[in-house]
Design an enzyme around this catalytic site. Structure first.
Site, PDB file in Angstrom:
ATOM      1  CB  CYS A 102      -7.647 -29.937  -4.697  1.00 50.40           C
ATOM      2  SG  CYS A 102      -6.716 -29.987  -6.137  1.00 50.40           S
ATOM      3  CE  LYS A 141     -12.723 -23.500  -2.793  1.00 52.18           C
ATOM      4  NZ  LYS A 141     -12.054 -24.391  -3.398  1.00 52.18           N
ATOM      5  CG  ASN A 202     -15.884 -21.523  -5.304  1.00 50.22           C
ATOM      6  OD1 ASN A 202     -15.516 -22.633  -5.644  1.00 50.22           O
ATOM      7  ND2 ASN A 202     -15.514 -20.648  -5.919  1.00 50.22           N
TER       8      ASN A 202
END
Ligand SMILES: Cc1cc2nc3c(=O)[nH]c(=O)nc-3n(C[C@H](O)[C@H](O)[C@H](O)COP(=O)(O)O)c2cc1C
Length: 345
Positions: A102, A141, A202
């Protein structure tokens, strides 16, 4: 891959969007997996009494959801471990996912999310603490690194491999790139080839064809799709059809309108009706453009705060389109929409 096919096509976590209702729609369209919105480990790990309704909502799982990971964010190994234990005890998730991607200012400002990529030793401590705290598979992630001078993804990927993580999702950009600029396909390719555990690629996928090309170019074990799924939740069905050599259908007005009504109905099942319906403005703004008269419908939504009103408005709109035999999406009515306009706050 413990419950995920190879290759797999999963819904990427998106704070404020990928709650149980939207995930259910994506699973109905064939997503192989999904992740919750990020869950603050400082709040979950310390919680003594009942969780607030809004916080508890981020941990709701709907019965028809497929493979679902709960995503934790935090930099304190003990809190991350305690949160992983609590999530495991809920017996509701298939895996725990750690957020080190993030880029939002408020998140990295406190050293969380992608900021951990600047502190790989601490990042690995967090990974180890979570791995040791749960019997569930653990995933990571992350991005490629903080910036072009600090590409730490290979180091963290090796650590994830050694710690026995289930898989890694890598957004092929650095934190400084935020959500735009080129996705580094070559770096993703090298990363995928460098570890034994599956790596999912991604970043920047716009449609089903794109997802398949991305899989091919990166050599990844799967693709994680974020913003494109907000505008085309059927992208997972399109991918399945393309891989099976079938034609991809046009998504006409009835499918779009029924999808929105179903999403609103599901959302009202896990959050206050007023909040759920107000949020439907966002989803309607992604799924209706291109249909004749869609702007009037979006305007009318401003005055609606309940499910019945939302359903009546959309059903009336669809009836009108059906009577006029005008169910197609008209490209000339579709505003030039870029994925970059959807960003994390
Ligand atoms: C609105 C929004 C919210 C996001 N929230 C999260 C999150 O909670 N956790 C996370 O790991 N990534 C989050 N992301 C990043 C996405 O998972 C994904 O990595 C990024 O959007 C790039 O993929 P895409 O180009 O397919 O959208 C968010 C992205 C957006 C646009």
């Amino acid at each position: 891959m413990d419950g995920l096919p190879n290759p797999c096509f999963v819904l990427a976590p998106m704070d404020g969007m990928t709650h149980a209702s939207f995930r259910t729609i994506c699973f109905e369209y064939g997503a192989d997996g999904a992740t919750t919105e990020m869950i603050q480990s400082l709040a979950l790990g310390r919680a003594k009494k009942r969780l607030s309704a809004a916080f508890a909502e981020t941990m709701i799982r709907y019965p028809d959801e497929g493979n679902l990971a709960a995503q934790l964010i935090g930099r304190n190994p003990a809190m991350m471990a305690e949160s992983a234990r609590r999530l495991t005890a809920m017996e509701r998730f298939d895996a725990i996912d750690i957020n080190m991607g993030c880029p939002a200012r408020k998140v990295v400002g406190s050293g969380n999310g992608a900021a951990l990529m600047k502190e790989p030793e601490l990042a690995i401590e967090v990974m180890r603490a979570v791995r040791e705290a749960t019997v569930l598979p653990v995933r990571l992630k992350m991005r490629l690194g903080w910036d072009a001078e600090h590409i730490t993804a290979p180091q963290l990927a090796r650590a994830a491999d050694e710690l026995g993580f289930q898989s890694i999702v890598v957004h092929g950009r650095t934190r400084t790139q935020m959500y735009s600029g080129d996705v580094n396909v070559e770096a993703l390719r090298e990363l995928c080839a460098s570890v034994r555990i599956p790596v999912l690629a991604n970043g920047g996928v716009t449609c089903a064809e794109d997802a398949l090309a991305f899989l091919e170019k990166t050599g990844a074990a799967g693709v994680s799709i974020g913003r494109a799924a907000l505008k085309q939740p059927w992208v997972f069905d399109d991918i399945r059809r393309l891989r099976a050599g079938e034609a991809v259908p046009k998504r006409l007005a009835p499918e779009r309108v029924r999808l929105l009504i179903r999403l609103a109905t599901l959302a009202c099942g896990h959050r206050p009706e007023k909040v759920a319906i107000s949020e439907m403005r966002k989803f309607s703004g992604w799924l209706l453009p291109g249909l004749t008269g869609y702007r009037e419908v979006l305007l009318a939504l401003n005055g609606i705060a309940d499910l019945e009103g939302y359903r009546r408005l959309l059903e009336g709109y669809l009836n009108g389109l059906e009577r006029a035999n005008d169910l197609e999406v008209h490209p000339e009515l579709t505003p030039e929409a870029s994925l970059d306009t959807v960003r994390q706050r």
